[in-house]
Design a protein around this motif. Sequence first.
Motif, mmCIF file in Angstrom:
data_model
loop_
_atom_site.group_PDB
_atom_site.id
_atom_site.type_symbol
_atom_site.label_atom_id
_atom_site.label_comp_id
_atom_site.label_asym_id
_atom_site.label_seq_id
_atom_site.Cartn_x
_atom_site.Cartn_y
_atom_site.Cartn_z
ATOM 1 N N UNK A 28 0.822 -1.200 0.000
ATOM 2 C CA UNK A 28 0.000 0.000 0.000
ATOM 3 C C UNK A 28 0.859 1.254 0.000
ATOM 4 N N UNK A 29 1.939 1.246 0.778
ATOM 5 C CA UNK A 29 2.851 2.389 0.810
ATOM 6 C C UNK A 29 3.487 2.589 -0.555
ATOM 7 N N UNK A 30 3.893 1.524 -1.222
ATOM 8 C CA UNK A 30 4.497 1.632 -2.553
ATOM 9 C C UNK A 30 3.492 2.171 -3.578
ATOM 10 N N UNK A 31 2.256 1.700 -3.506
ATOM 11 C CA UNK A 31 1.232 2.174 -4.441
ATOM 12 C C UNK A 31 0.953 3.656 -4.227
ATOM 13 N N UNK A 32 0.780 4.071 -2.981
ATOM 14 C CA UNK A 32 0.502 5.480 -2.684
ATOM 15 C C UNK A 32 1.695 6.346 -3.091
ATOM 16 N N UNK A 33 2.906 5.882 -2.810
ATOM 17 C CA UNK A 33 4.098 6.625 -3.209
ATOM 18 C C UNK A 33 4.185 6.785 -4.715
ATOM 19 N N UNK A 34 3.886 5.712 -5.443
ATOM 20 C CA UNK A 34 3.901 5.775 -6.903
ATOM 21 C C UNK A 34 2.866 6.749 -7.440
ATOM 22 N N UNK A 35 1.694 6.753 -6.845
ATOM 23 C CA UNK A 35 0.642 7.689 -7.269
ATOM 24 C C UNK A 35 1.048 9.136 -7.012
ATOM 25 N N UNK A 36 1.691 9.383 -5.881
ATOM 26 C CA UNK A 36 2.141 10.744 -5.571
ATOM 27 C C UNK A 36 3.174 11.206 -6.588
ATOM 28 N N UNK A 37 4.100 10.336 -6.943
ATOM 29 C CA UNK A 37 5.129 10.694 -7.933
ATOM 30 C C UNK A 37 4.485 10.984 -9.289
ATOM 31 N N UNK A 38 3.531 10.163 -9.701
ATOM 32 C CA UNK A 38 2.845 10.384 -10.980
ATOM 33 C C UNK A 38 2.098 11.720 -10.961
ATOM 34 N N UNK A 39 1.427 12.018 -9.873
ATOM 35 C CA UNK A 39 0.691 13.282 -9.753
ATOM 36 C C UNK A 39 1.646 14.465 -9.818
ATOM 37 N N UNK A 40 2.810 14.358 -9.185
ATOM 38 C CA UNK A 40 3.783 15.452 -9.238
ATOM 39 C C UNK A 40 4.311 15.661 -10.649
ATOM 40 N N UNK A 41 4.587 14.576 -11.385
ATOM 41 C CA UNK A 41 5.043 14.711 -12.764
ATOM 42 C C UNK A 41 3.975 15.364 -13.637
ATOM 43 N N UNK A 42 2.729 14.953 -13.464
ATOM 44 C CA UNK A 42 1.636 15.540 -14.249
ATOM 45 C C UNK A 42 1.475 17.021 -13.907
ATOM 46 N N UNK A 43 1.581 17.372 -12.631
ATOM 47 C CA UNK A 43 1.482 18.767 -12.220
ATOM 48 C C UNK A 43 2.588 19.617 -12.829
ATOM 49 N N UNK A 44 3.806 19.089 -12.858
ATOM 50 C CA UNK A 44 4.922 19.816 -13.460
ATOM 51 C C UNK A 44 4.696 20.004 -14.952
ATOM 52 N N UNK A 45 4.206 18.974 -15.625
ATOM 53 C CA UNK A 45 3.944 19.042 -17.064
ATOM 54 C C UNK A 45 2.879 20.095 -17.370
ATOM 55 N N UNK A 46 1.804 20.082 -16.616
ATOM 56 C CA UNK A 46 0.727 21.051 -16.826
ATOM 57 C C UNK A 46 1.216 22.470 -16.520
ATOM 58 N N UNK A 47 2.033 22.605 -15.492
ATOM 59 C CA UNK A 47 2.583 23.919 -15.150
ATOM 60 C C UNK A 47 3.459 24.451 -16.282
ATOM 61 N N UNK A 48 4.262 23.597 -16.878
ATOM 62 C CA UNK A 48 5.101 24.018 -18.005
ATOM 63 C C UNK A 48 4.256 24.433 -19.199
ATOM 64 N N UNK A 49 3.208 23.675 -19.488
ATOM 65 C CA UNK A 49 2.321 24.009 -20.601
ATOM 66 C C UNK A 49 1.646 25.359 -20.347
#
Length: 57
Positions: free
Chosen positions: A13-34
């Motif tokens: 569960x910790x690995x899944x939540x950590x992975x989701x947080x990392x994916x959300x941060x990457x998407x946020x950075x991408x949207x911010x750049x756009x």
Amino acid sequence: MKTDNKGQSSAELILIVGGLIIIILFIGTYISNITGTTQNKLKTVITKERNFLINKI
């Protein structure tokens, strides 16, 4: 002999939540750049049009 699998579930569960947080941060950075790129381009277009209209007058 019985084994305890409660720790395994928590670790997964910790690995899944950590992975989701990392994916959300990457998407946020991408949207911010756009968003930043779009704002800069719109600012350039508006400035050019404003200067064109001022020079036309």
